[in-house]
Design a protein around this motif. Structure first.
Motif, PDB file in Angstrom:
ATOM      1  N   TYR A 151     -16.285 -40.924 -82.159  1.00  0.00           N
ATOM      2  CA  TYR A 151     -15.395 -40.323 -81.166  1.00  0.00           C
ATOM      3  C   TYR A 151     -13.950 -40.577 -81.578  1.00  0.00           C
ATOM      4  N   ASP A 152     -13.087 -39.609 -81.265  1.00  0.00           N
ATOM      5  CA  ASP A 152     -11.657 -39.659 -81.620  1.00  0.00           C
ATOM      6  C   ASP A 152     -11.438 -39.807 -83.124  1.00  0.00           C
ATOM      7  N   ARG A 192      -5.084 -34.950 -77.548  1.00  0.00           N
ATOM      8  CA  ARG A 192      -5.911 -36.067 -78.035  1.00  0.00           C
ATOM      9  C   ARG A 192      -5.357 -36.568 -79.358  1.00  0.00           C
ATOM     10  N   ASP A 216     -19.671 -33.530 -79.201  1.00  0.00           N
ATOM     11  CA  ASP A 216     -19.554 -34.232 -77.905  1.00  0.00           C
ATOM     12  C   ASP A 216     -18.089 -34.463 -77.554  1.00  0.00           C
ATOM     13  N   ASP A 217     -17.324 -34.762 -78.602  1.00  0.00           N
ATOM     14  CA  ASP A 217     -15.890 -34.991 -78.421  1.00  0.00           C
ATOM     15  C   ASP A 217     -15.223 -33.724 -77.878  1.00  0.00           C
ATOM     16  N   ASN A 219     -16.773 -31.226 -76.448  1.00  0.00           N
ATOM     17  CA  ASN A 219     -17.316 -30.900 -75.119  1.00  0.00           C
ATOM     18  C   ASN A 219     -16.449 -31.530 -74.029  1.00  0.00           C
ATOM     19  N   SER A 220     -16.021 -32.770 -74.292  1.00  0.00           N
ATOM     20  CA  SER A 220     -15.212 -33.465 -73.284  1.00  0.00           C
ATOM     21  C   SER A 220     -13.828 -32.828 -73.134  1.00  0.00           C
ATOM     22  N   VAL A 221     -13.360 -32.214 -74.206  1.00  0.00           N
ATOM     23  CA  VAL A 221     -12.053 -31.541 -74.137  1.00  0.00           C
ATOM     24  C   VAL A 221     -12.196 -30.206 -73.399  1.00  0.00           C
ATOM     25  N   GLY A 223     -14.872 -29.159 -71.619  1.00  0.00           N
ATOM     26  CA  GLY A 223     -15.692 -29.188 -70.406  1.00  0.00           C
ATOM     27  C   GLY A 223     -16.968 -28.392 -70.545  1.00  0.00           C
ATOM     28  N   THR A 224     -17.497 -28.326 -71.712  1.00  0.00           N
ATOM     29  CA  THR A 224     -18.715 -27.540 -71.962  1.00  0.00           C
ATOM     30  C   THR A 224     -19.936 -28.451 -72.080  1.00  0.00           C
ATOM     31  N   THR A 225     -21.103 -27.875 -71.785  1.00  0.00           N
ATOM     32  CA  THR A 225     -22.381 -28.571 -71.953  1.00  0.00           C
ATOM     33  C   THR A 225     -23.422 -27.550 -72.403  1.00  0.00           C
TER      34      THR A 225
END
Lengths: 406, 229
Positions: A151-152, A192, A216-217, A219-221, A223-225
């Motif tokens: 992540y990041d 980010r 996943d990273d 997705n969090s930006v 807002g998707t799943t």
């Protein structure tokens, strides 16, 4: 007629076998080089298009790519789509991508004064399944590839990072290195910071100008799943792409825009056609040169044997038998040129370029011999050889006996 | 014309540069009859027309005008293809410089006309070997011309010329490049061909000594027959 051909073959074989070996080797060598030249230019063109195509297929589109219909942003229920298409025997792997854009900033001296900015595409991937579809891992020129839990963290294409050799892009992040941190201002106003863990270079400028992060990273930006911007489908054989398109349409994937590599490479196809046309023109020119070379070789040979032709005619050997013997010799040189030329090209030249590919801007290029092009080259070369040996043979053999014997 | 002659010419003329202001008259109306099994020498100085005459009657060239009959056939009426076939079947040639094919060995050089006639080796093998024996080159069948002396090469040339049993054998200065010993061997072989096998031979020569081998000598001077001896 048959006895004439038999006699021609006899004369041709004897003069080849018992004639000057140095001249024979030199003649075959010249024919070999002419045929090699005929194939080489075409093989280079084919190699360039193959490099372009394989670059696009291997790193960008796969053999088949599934995208949202126009107006939609994402493919919904991506996992269901993947499950559905993975059942086909010719599907070797599937990789969903999440795509977005953002402004990348590289504060080179961490003082906020000298910040390199560049707007680029950002791709979210799942490293575990991505590897099976898009092999960026073996193209890392610095650092390492993304791993689960990164992540990041991000990897950058060399054209985007800057400072990794020539690039078709006028601008970049002015030299990002592994360990550097860059800031991304996403299009949805999220910002980010990412640590760069590796730089990759595929020589495909569309790929090398991207930043890659974990899905996943992203997705969090965003807002998707369970959503994706594209699904790359790799097949066991790229020639099965049309079948895949038809099969995918049958399993209710019609709501998506599905295209195969050929549709995606329409621009490349135009280049291919242009190269094919240039290749054909060069092949014809090469064949004319080959015909001229054979003509000169046979003509010089005949001029040197003019008296012998006169003797053969004088003792009653039919003109046609003498003439065919020279045509057979010409064809013998031509066929040896083809055989040795092909062997040298296939096992020598191509082999050399396989271990030392030509460094082209779009990738490492290895000349490619296509069956159709080879067949056409061989046919043209043999026709050139036939005409090139027939004309001087007819021209000289038909002269008067006393003219020949002088 | 009577059939007892194997070769006859009538008013044979050969002119070069015919359409120019100064044509060259090489042959000026030659009449000649040659009987079967005759050995005739065509003699004369250089430029007398002897070789030109030989070329016309040997069908290596076409005369400007006149008549040539060989073995009862008016050869002027033959097409190029028929002339070629005629040369192969009915005439034999021996040239000054032997004119062998360098890439063919002795046997192959001799057998060449038989191959051109479409014969198989089984058909001509015996004849070829017999002729090789006759010209004294037995055991040299596999030698290339470059491995033979001048005299030997000329004997191969004679063997090639007679292998198809020609009606007439034409020889254009066959001993010009040979020493006197080799020349004598060649001329003796030719004489033997006439005496033993009834071969008809016309030979161009400038050697007065060669007269002793022939039945008669015909002299040419300035394109005309001078006299017969």
């Amino acid at each position: 007629m048959f006895s004439n051909v038999k006699l021609s073959i006899f004369l041709a074989i004897k003069t080849i076998l018992r004639g000057d070996k140095g001249s024979l080797i030199l003649t075959v060598l010249i024919m070999l080089v002419v045929f090699l030249n005929l194939m080489f230019v075409d093989a280079i063109f084919k190699g360039i298009t193959a490099t372009m195509n394989s670059g696009k297929i291997n790193y960008q589109y796969g053999e088949v790519i599934i995208e949202p219909e126009e107006g939609d942003k994402y493919i919904k229920n991506t996992n269901d789509v993947i499950d559905a298409i993975q059942d086909f025997y010719y599907v070797s792997s599937v990789a969903p991508h999440l795509r977005t854009g953002g402004m990348l900033k590289n504060d080179k001296y961490n003082d906020g004064r000298d910040v390199a900015e560049f707007s680029a595409g950002i791709i979210g991937i799942n490293p575990q399944i991505e590897n099976k579809s898009v092999d960026l891992k073996s193209h890392m020129i610095e650092g390492r590839y993304l791993q689960e839990g990164d992540y990041d963290k991000a990897i950058l294409g060399s054209d985007l990072a800057g400072g990794y050799g020539s690039s078709v892009f006028p601008d970049d992040l002015e030299g990002v290195r592994t360990g550097d941190k860059i800031t991304v201002d996403y299009d949805n106003d999220v910002t980010r910071e990412y640590e760069i863990v590796g730089i990759y270079k595929t020589k495909n400028f569309d790929v090398d100008s991207k930043m890659i992060v974990l899905q996943d990273d992203l997705n969090s930006v965003l807002g998707t799943t369970n959503e994706s911007s594209e699904i790359i489908v790799r097949l066991t054989d790229k020639n099965l792409s049309k079948q895949a398109l038809a099969d995918f349409a049958k399993i209710n994937l019609g709501q998506y825009a599905i295209a195969d590599w050929e549709e995606k490479l329409s621009f490349g196809q135009t280049i291919n056609k242009s190269f094919d046309m240039i290749g054909s023109i060069l092949r014809v020119i090469g064949s004319l040169v080959a015909g001229l070379v054979i003509f000169i070789i046979i003509f010089v040979d005949i001029v040197n044997r003019r008296k012998q032709i006169g003797i053969l005619k004088a003792i009653g050997i039919p003109e046609s038998a003498v003439m065919y013997s020279y045509v057979i010799r010409g064809m013998f040189y031509t066929l040896l040129g083809v055989i040795f030329g092909f062997m040298l090209m296939n096992f020598g030249v191509i082999g050399f370029f396989r271990s030392h590919p030509i460094d082209f801007p779009m990738g490492d290029m290895v000349p490619v011999i296509k069956k159709e092009a080879l067949r056409m080259s061989v046919i043209l070369f043999i026709i050139a050889g036939l005409i090139g040996s027939f004309i001087p043979a007819v021209k000289e053999v038909r002269k008067k006996i006393l003219t020949l014997m002088r | 014309m009577e059939d007892k002659y194997i070769l006859q010419t009538k008013e044979l003329v050969k002119t070069y540069k015919i359409d120019t202001p100064s044509p060259v008259f090489a042959l000026k109306g030659i009449n000649l009859q040659l009987q079967k099994s005759e050995f005739v020498a065509l003699m004369g100085r250089s430029g007398s027309g002897k070789s030109t005459f030989l070329h016309q009657i040997a069908l290596l060239d076409r005369p400007t005008s006149g008549y040539i009959e060989i073995d009862g056939i008016d050869v002027a009426k033959l097409t190029e293809k028929e002339r070629s076939e005629f040369r192969l079947k009915k005439l034999g040639y021996v040239f000054q410089d032997y004119a062998l094919i360098p890439e063919l060995n002795l046997y192959e050089n001799i057998a060449l006309p038989m191959m051109a006639l479409g014969q198989r080796k089984a058909q001509y093998d015996k004849d070829v070997l017999e002729i090789v024996e006759r010209v004294g080159l037995h055991g040299r069948e596999n030698n290339l011309p470059s491995e033979l002396s001048g005299g030997e090469q000329q004997r191969v040339s004679i063997a090639r010329a007679i292998v198809n049993k020609p009606q007439i054998l034409f020889a254009d200065e066959p001993t010009a490049n040979l020493d006197s010993e080799a020349a004598a061997v060649v001329l003796n072989i030719m004489r033997e061909l006439v005496d033993k096998y009834g071969q008809t031979i016309i030979m161009v020569t400038h050697e007065p000594d060669d007269k002793k081998y022939v039945d008669r000598a015909i002299w040419l001077k300035d394109g005309k027959l001078k006299n017969e001896q």
